[in-house]
Write an enzyme that holds these catalytic residues in place. Structure first.
Site, PDB file in Angstrom:
ATOM      1  N   ASP A  48      47.941 -32.892   3.439  1.00  0.00           N
ATOM      2  CA  ASP A  48      49.105 -32.963   2.564  1.00  0.00           C
ATOM      3  C   ASP A  48      50.383 -33.107   3.400  1.00  0.00           C
ATOM      4  OD1 ASP A  48      51.406 -31.930   0.942  1.00  0.00           O
ATOM      5  OD2 ASP A  48      49.845 -31.618  -0.556  1.00  0.00           O
ATOM      6  N   HIS A 105      47.134 -24.194   1.187  1.00  0.00           N
ATOM      7  CA  HIS A 105      48.501 -24.229   0.646  1.00  0.00           C
ATOM      8  C   HIS A 105      48.444 -24.326  -0.865  1.00  0.00           C
ATOM      9  CE1 HIS A 105      48.659 -28.585  -0.398  1.00  0.00           C
ATOM     10  NE2 HIS A 105      47.684 -28.645   0.493  1.00  0.00           N
TER      11      HIS A 105
END
Length: 146
Positions: A48, A105
């Site tokens: 990401d 995350h």
């Protein structure tokens, strides 16, 4: 932002690094380029673009060895040939890292895909990856929807 503007921004960023960061730390970068790496930790993080492992850990080049992939997935050792297992083996055996950290995350698309398999219907490669991952790990993961 146009494609050309994106490329121009990337090139400007490289030039800024060369002039402002590298120039002020030339000795450090020369030493890093001429001596073997000795990171203390392997960090497996999501690919990401919002996850900045070096910034999060306040690390400088040479301190951490980083592997990034979709969903910071770690297959069972020997269970799947691929970059992650090779990175772990190299980090532990060749680099002698002392720690391995898996950094997750919030709002992770890969985790959402595991929980909502239909979200990958228009992403054939991601769908095959998700299905293969779930097939190999169904004993450990019950929410794959495969």
């Amino acid at each position: 932002m146009s494609e050309q503007a994106v490329l121009d921004k990337l090139k400007a960023g490289v030039r800024k690094f060369q002039v402002e960061v590298h120039a002020k730390n030339t000795e450090h970068y020369q030493r890093a380029a001429s001596t073997p790496q000795t990171p203390h930790t392997l960090i497996i993080a999501c690919a990401d673009s919002r996850v900045d492992v070096e910034a999060i850990t306040s690390s400088v080049p040479g301190e951490i060895f980083v592997s990034r992939n979709i969903g910071n997935m770690v297959p069972p050792y020997g269970g799947a040939m691929g970059g992650v297992t090779a990175v772990i083996e190299y980090a532990v055996t060749a680099l002698k890292v002392k720690h391995i950290v898996v950094c997750g995350h919030s709002d992770c698309g890969a985790m959402k895909a595991l929980l909502h398999p239909e979200s990958t219907d228009k992403l054939p490669t991601v769908k095959r990856w998700r299905t293969a991952w779930c097939t190999k790990t169904t004993a450990r993961v019950n929410s794959c929807g495969a």
